[in-house]
Motif scaffolding. Structure first.
Motif, PDB file in Angstrom:
ATOM      1  N   HIS A  57       0.822  -1.207   0.000  1.00  0.00           N
ATOM      2  CA  HIS A  57       0.000   0.000   0.000  1.00  0.00           C
ATOM      3  C   HIS A  57       0.862   1.266   0.000  1.00  0.00           C
ATOM      4  O   HIS A  57       1.946   1.299   0.578  1.00  0.00           O
ATOM      5  CB  HIS A  57      -0.938   0.013   1.219  1.00  0.00           C
ATOM      6  CG  HIS A  57      -0.219   0.192   2.527  1.00  0.00           C
ATOM      7  ND1 HIS A  57      -0.034   1.425   3.112  1.00  0.00           N
ATOM      8  CD2 HIS A  57       0.359  -0.699   3.368  1.00  0.00           C
ATOM      9  CE1 HIS A  57       0.623   1.281   4.252  1.00  0.00           C
ATOM     10  NE2 HIS A  57       0.871   0.005   4.434  1.00  0.00           N
ATOM     11  N   ALA A 105      -0.540   2.547  -5.110  1.00  0.00           N
ATOM     12  CA  ALA A 105      -1.475   1.526  -4.638  1.00  0.00           C
ATOM     13  C   ALA A 105      -2.337   2.053  -3.494  1.00  0.00           C
ATOM     14  O   ALA A 105      -1.901   2.902  -2.710  1.00  0.00           O
ATOM     15  CB  ALA A 105      -0.714   0.295  -4.184  1.00  0.00           C
ATOM     16  N   VAL A 129      -2.574  -6.233  -3.396  1.00  0.00           N
ATOM     17  CA  VAL A 129      -2.066  -5.133  -2.579  1.00  0.00           C
ATOM     18  C   VAL A 129      -2.084  -5.555  -1.113  1.00  0.00           C
ATOM     19  O   VAL A 129      -3.123  -5.985  -0.591  1.00  0.00           O
ATOM     20  CB  VAL A 129      -2.921  -3.859  -2.756  1.00  0.00           C
ATOM     21  CG1 VAL A 129      -2.433  -2.755  -1.813  1.00  0.00           C
ATOM     22  CG2 VAL A 129      -2.882  -3.379  -4.201  1.00  0.00           C
TER      23      VAL A 129
END
Length: 206
Positions: free
Chosen positions: A28, A103, A133
């Motif tokens: 992330h 992301a 992710v």
């Protein structure tokens, strides 16, 4: 209706070809260049290609951040949709690169939808590429939340948690991890054998 769409594509060539994405696993908030490899089916003459970036990903939305190898045509970008119209191929595959894509914070599998058109309309190619992710940990209580019928709200979803190991492999499994909201069982001998009570861990799974 999916088999009808598939049959129509087999006749018209809409949706011909296959695609993959690299990288297919990210963390992330990390910013990466994503490379979509499209492999054409030479039985059909594809005229247009389209890539739809997952809405949860952040990027410029500018054509200046999109490039392709061995692919001619007119490039346009509308929101998260990248289109190459009137395409010509210099090889049996092309790599479409989208630069500077960040992301999201939520753990999950996110599809980069690749579509082709050879006759009538855009259709999805075989095997939609997905990016995993690893996101920000959520409270264990949220992972265990259920609806009125007792069915887990996040059943089948990939989630990330952070907590303290309260049971390792003392009882031969499962292990247990707890945060300040709840505890949860973790199944898997590899994990149980690698941790000790008191370890602070971050885990992703479903």
């Amino acid at each position: 209706t999916s088999w009808i769409t598939s049959l129509r594509g087999a006749i018209t060539g809409d949706g011909a070809g296959s695609a993959s994405v690299d990288p297919d696993t990210v963390v992330h908030a990390a910013t990466n260049d994503f490379h979509l490899t499209y492999r054409r089916d030479t039985a059909f003459t594809v005229t247009d290609l389209r890539v739809i970036v997952p809405a949860a990903f952040n990027w410029s939305g500018s054509s200046s951040d999109v490039s392709a190898t061995d692919l001619g045509g007119t490039l346009s970008v509308s929101g998260d949709t990248i289109t190459y119209a009137g395409v010509t191929f210099g090889a049996d595959s092309t790599i479409i690169t989208i630069a500077g894509v960040t992301a999201p914070d939520t753990t999950g599998l996110y599809p980069f939808r690749v579509q082709s058109k050879a006759s009538t309309a855009f259709a999805a190619v075989a095997s939609t590429p997905q990016v995993l992710v690893f996101g920000v940990p959520i409270p264990i209580a949220d992972v265990k939340a259920a609806d009125a019928n007792g069915l887990p709200l996040k059943f089948g979803q990939i989630v990330t948690i952070h907590g303290i190991v309260t049971v390792a492999n003392q009882f031969g499994g499962p292990s247990y991890v707890q945060d300040n909201t709840a505890g949860i069982a973790i199944f898997g001998s590899t994990f149980s054998g690698a941790v000790a009570v008191g370890d602070e861990v971050t885990l992703s799974g479903k």
